[in-house]
Design an enzyme around this catalytic site. Sequence first.
Site, short mmCIF file in Angstrom:
data_model
loop_
_atom_site.label_atom_id
_atom_site.label_comp_id
_atom_site.label_asym_id
_atom_site.label_seq_id
_atom_site.Cartn_x
_atom_site.Cartn_y
_atom_site.Cartn_z
N CYS A 147 -2.29 8.27 4.04
CA CYS A 147 -2.32 7.95 2.62
C CYS A 147 -3.69 8.25 2.03
CB CYS A 147 -1.94 6.50 2.38
SG CYS A 147 -2.83 5.33 3.40
N GLU B 135 0.89 -1.17 0.00
CA GLU B 135 0.00 0.00 0.00
C GLU B 135 0.92 1.21 0.00
OE1 GLU B 135 -1.60 3.20 0.66
OE2 GLU B 135 -1.69 2.55 2.76
#
EC number: 1.2.1.88
Length: 515
Positions: free
Chosen positions: A320, A286
């Site tokens: 994020c 990720e």
Amino acid sequence: MLQPYKHEPFTDFTVEANRKAFEEALGLVEKELGKEYPLIINGERVTTEDKIQSWNPARKDQLVGSVSKANQDLAEKAIQSADEAFQTWRNVNPEERANILVKAAAIIRRRKHEFSAWLVHEAGKPWKEADADTAEAIDFLEYYARQMIELNRGKEILSRPGEQNRYFYTPMGVTVTISPWNFALAIMVGTAVAPIVTGNTVVLKPASTTPVVAAKFVEVLEDAGLPKGVINYVPGSGAEVGDYLVDHPKTSLITFTGSKDVGVRLYERAAVVRPGQNHLKRVIVEMGGKDTVVVDRDADLDLAAESILVSAFGFSGQKCSAGSRAVIHKDVYDEVLEKTVALAKNLTVGDPTNRDNYMGPVIDEKAFEKIMSYIEIGKKEGRLMTGGEGDSSTGFFIQPTIIADLDPEAVIMQEEIFGPVVAFSKANDFDHALEIANNTEYGLTGAVITRNRAHIEQAKREFHVGNLYFNRNCTGAIVGYHPFGGFKMSGTDSKAGGPDYLALHMQAKTVSEMY
């Protein structure tokens, strides 16, 4: 029998008793600051002369802890320990493995404010953000425990007369978990226990800026009954230890959360078959995002401004999933911009031990300098509406910053900043807004604020992100409710906290028996 999963409640800090309990936890943790923490390899404590020092980003002269630093020799011992432990751990009843996670969740739940207080000191998280981080860690433990029990049942497949067929999952082997600093407890916990509960063993290399809370969690797993060698704690340099672990021929699985540059490099290294390696490594990554809040012409404009604010400035934009771009229909652009600026000017920035501060520091000096350099670029590319100032005299504090009137191709509309900066761009219509929203190399989260049902359906089809939200902020995914992971350069779309995440840590096996 386990009760059905539901997520851990967030603490209500308007209740005086909760505030006092959290303040007490902050005080207790402050007394623990500055201690030394060893590596943990095969259950043994290993102390090294070389240390990683963890500093409080809000009080940059305050040492949170000094952690022994692994080298390649110790990384090798950790791999061998994990490989040896795998030979027995893989055969442990999945329900027994799941029960260890449930016990670990209970331990953290009892010490919830303590773990949150560590996050305040080590990661610079404000109360609310730290509490949510700890709650998410508990959620990962509880959810994955239940998912493993479900996964152990296998999947139904067909059998012919005289033939019995089974389809089930088997562990992969040694897993290298490289966890980030921004969710120093939650993501570290989730990416460590997913391989553990599925029967794999783990070598954990936490972020060098937040290694203390990781050490605390490994101790929790030990207290919950995890056998030695199933998890090995080896903080160290990414270039030295991280690469060594990724390259190792006995590594079967790698799970990484961090920047795109590091993630892509790791992905490339993992693809190389090393001498003595008899398998292809699986990689779960990720890598971040450049996430957009789209505001339609008929949106609730107060909701739009609030959604942009929360998405952009929660934990100083160090997520994020942070909404670092706001794309607004031209007919309501000025009003939404004005409302968001007014809200941002009321945000408080300061030491996160003070509950009244909405934003704390950014993680370290390197991040501070990077964000401030992007702000300077933004001033040239657009119009600075508020913020833009930083103060690193005592900690690494940056004011919430809004930059308006940006071209969709501007640098700060395209590159991940990972700080409290949001870029505003004007769209001619809804089609144009989606076009702008999709014009980055990332595809992690997004939000659309609209009352138009046709536009909602259009965005479902065309807004190319892994997590899409309507009429709310684009941050705050909850385990089991909003499985999390993105498209394009945001990663491998491995949905953490989702029903198929654990299967990524296993291999499917078909057994056919004639009778």
